[in-house]
Design a protein around this motif. Sequence first.
Motif, PDB file in Angstrom:
ATOM      1  N   VAL A 181     -71.606 100.590 -38.322  1.00  0.00           N
ATOM      2  CA  VAL A 181     -72.878 101.316 -38.311  1.00  0.00           C
ATOM      3  C   VAL A 181     -73.617 100.964 -37.022  1.00  0.00           C
ATOM      4  O   VAL A 181     -73.629  99.802 -36.605  1.00  0.00           O
ATOM      5  CB  VAL A 181     -73.737 100.931 -39.538  1.00  0.00           C
ATOM      6  CG1 VAL A 181     -75.167 101.451 -39.408  1.00  0.00           C
ATOM      7  CG2 VAL A 181     -73.091 101.457 -40.820  1.00  0.00           C
ATOM      8  N   LEU A 182     -74.203 101.960 -36.377  1.00  0.00           N
ATOM      9  CA  LEU A 182     -75.069 101.702 -35.232  1.00  0.00           C
ATOM     10  C   LEU A 182     -76.513 101.703 -35.719  1.00  0.00           C
ATOM     11  O   LEU A 182     -76.885 102.506 -36.580  1.00  0.00           O
ATOM     12  CB  LEU A 182     -74.883 102.775 -34.152  1.00  0.00           C
ATOM     13  CG  LEU A 182     -73.537 102.779 -33.431  1.00  0.00           C
ATOM     14  CD1 LEU A 182     -73.475 103.956 -32.456  1.00  0.00           C
ATOM     15  CD2 LEU A 182     -73.288 101.460 -32.700  1.00  0.00           C
ATOM     16  N   ALA A 183     -77.285 100.795 -35.207  1.00  0.00           N
ATOM     17  CA  ALA A 183     -78.698 100.723 -35.603  1.00  0.00           C
ATOM     18  C   ALA A 183     -79.560 100.524 -34.358  1.00  0.00           C
ATOM     19  O   ALA A 183     -79.113  99.943 -33.368  1.00  0.00           O
ATOM     20  CB  ALA A 183     -78.905  99.577 -36.587  1.00  0.00           C
ATOM     21  N   ILE A 184     -80.780 101.035 -34.436  1.00  0.00           N
ATOM     22  CA  ILE A 184     -81.729 100.849 -33.334  1.00  0.00           C
ATOM     23  C   ILE A 184     -82.938 100.117 -33.890  1.00  0.00           C
ATOM     24  O   ILE A 184     -83.479 100.496 -34.935  1.00  0.00           O
ATOM     25  CB  ILE A 184     -82.185 102.208 -32.758  1.00  0.00           C
ATOM     26  CG1 ILE A 184     -80.994 102.959 -32.182  1.00  0.00           C
ATOM     27  CG2 ILE A 184     -83.256 102.008 -31.684  1.00  0.00           C
ATOM     28  CD1 ILE A 184     -81.326 104.395 -31.814  1.00  0.00           C
ATOM     29  N   SER A 185     -83.329  99.054 -33.199  1.00  0.00           N
ATOM     30  CA  SER A 185     -84.524  98.320 -33.637  1.00  0.00           C
ATOM     31  C   SER A 185     -85.591  98.332 -32.552  1.00  0.00           C
ATOM     32  O   SER A 185     -85.296  98.505 -31.378  1.00  0.00           O
ATOM     33  CB  SER A 185     -84.167  96.875 -34.006  1.00  0.00           C
ATOM     34  OG  SER A 185     -83.798  96.161 -32.841  1.00  0.00           O
ATOM     35  N   ASP A 186     -86.806  98.177 -33.016  1.00  0.00           N
ATOM     36  CA  ASP A 186     -87.971  98.089 -32.129  1.00  0.00           C
ATOM     37  C   ASP A 186     -88.120  96.625 -31.722  1.00  0.00           C
ATOM     38  O   ASP A 186     -88.226  95.751 -32.587  1.00  0.00           O
ATOM     39  CB  ASP A 186     -89.189  98.595 -32.917  1.00  0.00           C
ATOM     40  CG  ASP A 186     -90.486  98.304 -32.197  1.00  0.00           C
ATOM     41  OD1 ASP A 186     -90.609  98.703 -31.036  1.00  0.00           O
ATOM     42  OD2 ASP A 186     -91.374  97.671 -32.807  1.00  0.00           O
ATOM     43  N   VAL A 220     -86.075  98.195 -37.985  1.00  0.00           N
ATOM     44  CA  VAL A 220     -84.937  99.064 -37.691  1.00  0.00           C
ATOM     45  C   VAL A 220     -85.415 100.503 -37.844  1.00  0.00           C
ATOM     46  O   VAL A 220     -85.833 100.917 -38.927  1.00  0.00           O
ATOM     47  CB  VAL A 220     -83.755  98.763 -38.622  1.00  0.00           C
ATOM     48  CG1 VAL A 220     -82.650  99.797 -38.446  1.00  0.00           C
ATOM     49  CG2 VAL A 220     -83.215  97.371 -38.340  1.00  0.00           C
ATOM     50  N   VAL A 221     -85.411 101.251 -36.749  1.00  0.00           N
ATOM     51  CA  VAL A 221     -86.026 102.580 -36.781  1.00  0.00           C
ATOM     52  C   VAL A 221     -85.015 103.707 -36.980  1.00  0.00           C
ATOM     53  O   VAL A 221     -85.389 104.826 -37.324  1.00  0.00           O
ATOM     54  CB  VAL A 221     -86.857 102.846 -35.495  1.00  0.00           C
ATOM     55  CG1 VAL A 221     -88.054 101.910 -35.439  1.00  0.00           C
ATOM     56  CG2 VAL A 221     -86.006 102.708 -34.246  1.00  0.00           C
TER      57      VAL A 221
END
Lengths: 188, 228
Positions: free
Chosen positions: B199-204, B219-220
Amino acid sequence: MTKARYPSFMTPHVINDLLARVALGDRVAFQKLYAATSAKLFGVALRVLKNRSDAEDCLQEVYVKVWHNAAKYQVSGYSPITWLVTIARNQAIDRIRSQKAGNVDLSEADDVADAGATPEQAVMQGADSDRLRQCLERLSPGRAEAVKACYMEGYSYQELAERLEQPINTVRTWLRRSLISLRECLSS
Amino acid sequence: MTLHDDDMMLAAEYALGVMQGAEREAFARRIAAEPSLAAMVREWDEDFVAMSDDIAPVVPPRHVQKKIEDRLFATSPAQESSLWNSLNFWRGLAIASVAGVVALGSWGLMRPGVPLPQNVLVAQVAGDASAVRLVAHYDQANGLLRLNRTEGAAVAGRSLELWLIAGTDAPVSLGVLPDGNTSSVSVPASLRGKFKDGVLAISDEPLGGSTTGAPTGAVVATGKLIDI
């Protein structure tokens, strides 16, 4: 009048994501985009070119451009559907302008609008058609029809003047007035 | 009429398609060079497109897609040469020739024109509560992860950081997303085997990214890597 413009399985978001994947060189996304949009763009090209063979060649050019320019789309500010339809129209108009004028074969033109779209191809409906329709209705009927004919059939001023049997400068003057009225109405 | 009005009118004539000949060509060159003019044309295009609602879709013949794919993806002469010398290719051809009569008859209906590349994973990374949205394309053959952000950006003074989450492993940073839409990451060899089903995740994160080696902010957006 309201139409269901975007079936839930193929929203502008979905086309947007497909174009973003195409910009990364994703060929599966390109195939999905083609499956979802090619019938609409072929319809647009056929309407202008009125010849299946020309429209097929045009469609090839359109998707080659889509593949190469998908990254530019993102920074263009266009909505995805407008971007695709505009590429198809401009390609078709450039093509017909480069051909000799007045060679429309009506027997071929007759079979242009027959085949229906499958559900997944019924996606390409422009936004805001009610607003444009209302503004066109404010023009006198003949002039609204002329604007629509130019858009749908890709007429040049020359062709429009010939069809209306009026001098080209006269046609240009009142079409420009119509466009000014349209802009005022659309901006209000 | 002011110059601005005049350009708006020319933009309308171009978008409608009534402009012709040298005037149309010259105007197209101006559009390419003048962003403000391109914006005027775009405004008309967006308004006029509603008229295309009345144009009936027509399914194109199948050979058109094959021609497009042949033009875009047909092997280069160098690749053809390596194909020519490939033992598997000749074995395949021998098998194919047995079925030649059948294959010949259906050749025109086959799609796609050129075989798809193998070993590609894609992910659509998005979140319910954020505007950040990107697509990812990972080539398992060379470990190149390419990203294209379609919406959203880091909040001023913050950064967006991309993470790989493989199974129950802790997230591993793949780096901070640059400002531009597209970017690419050459994935370290140690991580390459972990993308499938990851899974790819993007966080602030703080500007420049997490300093702890783990996500510190919200995690946005997330998206599963899918085999295509």
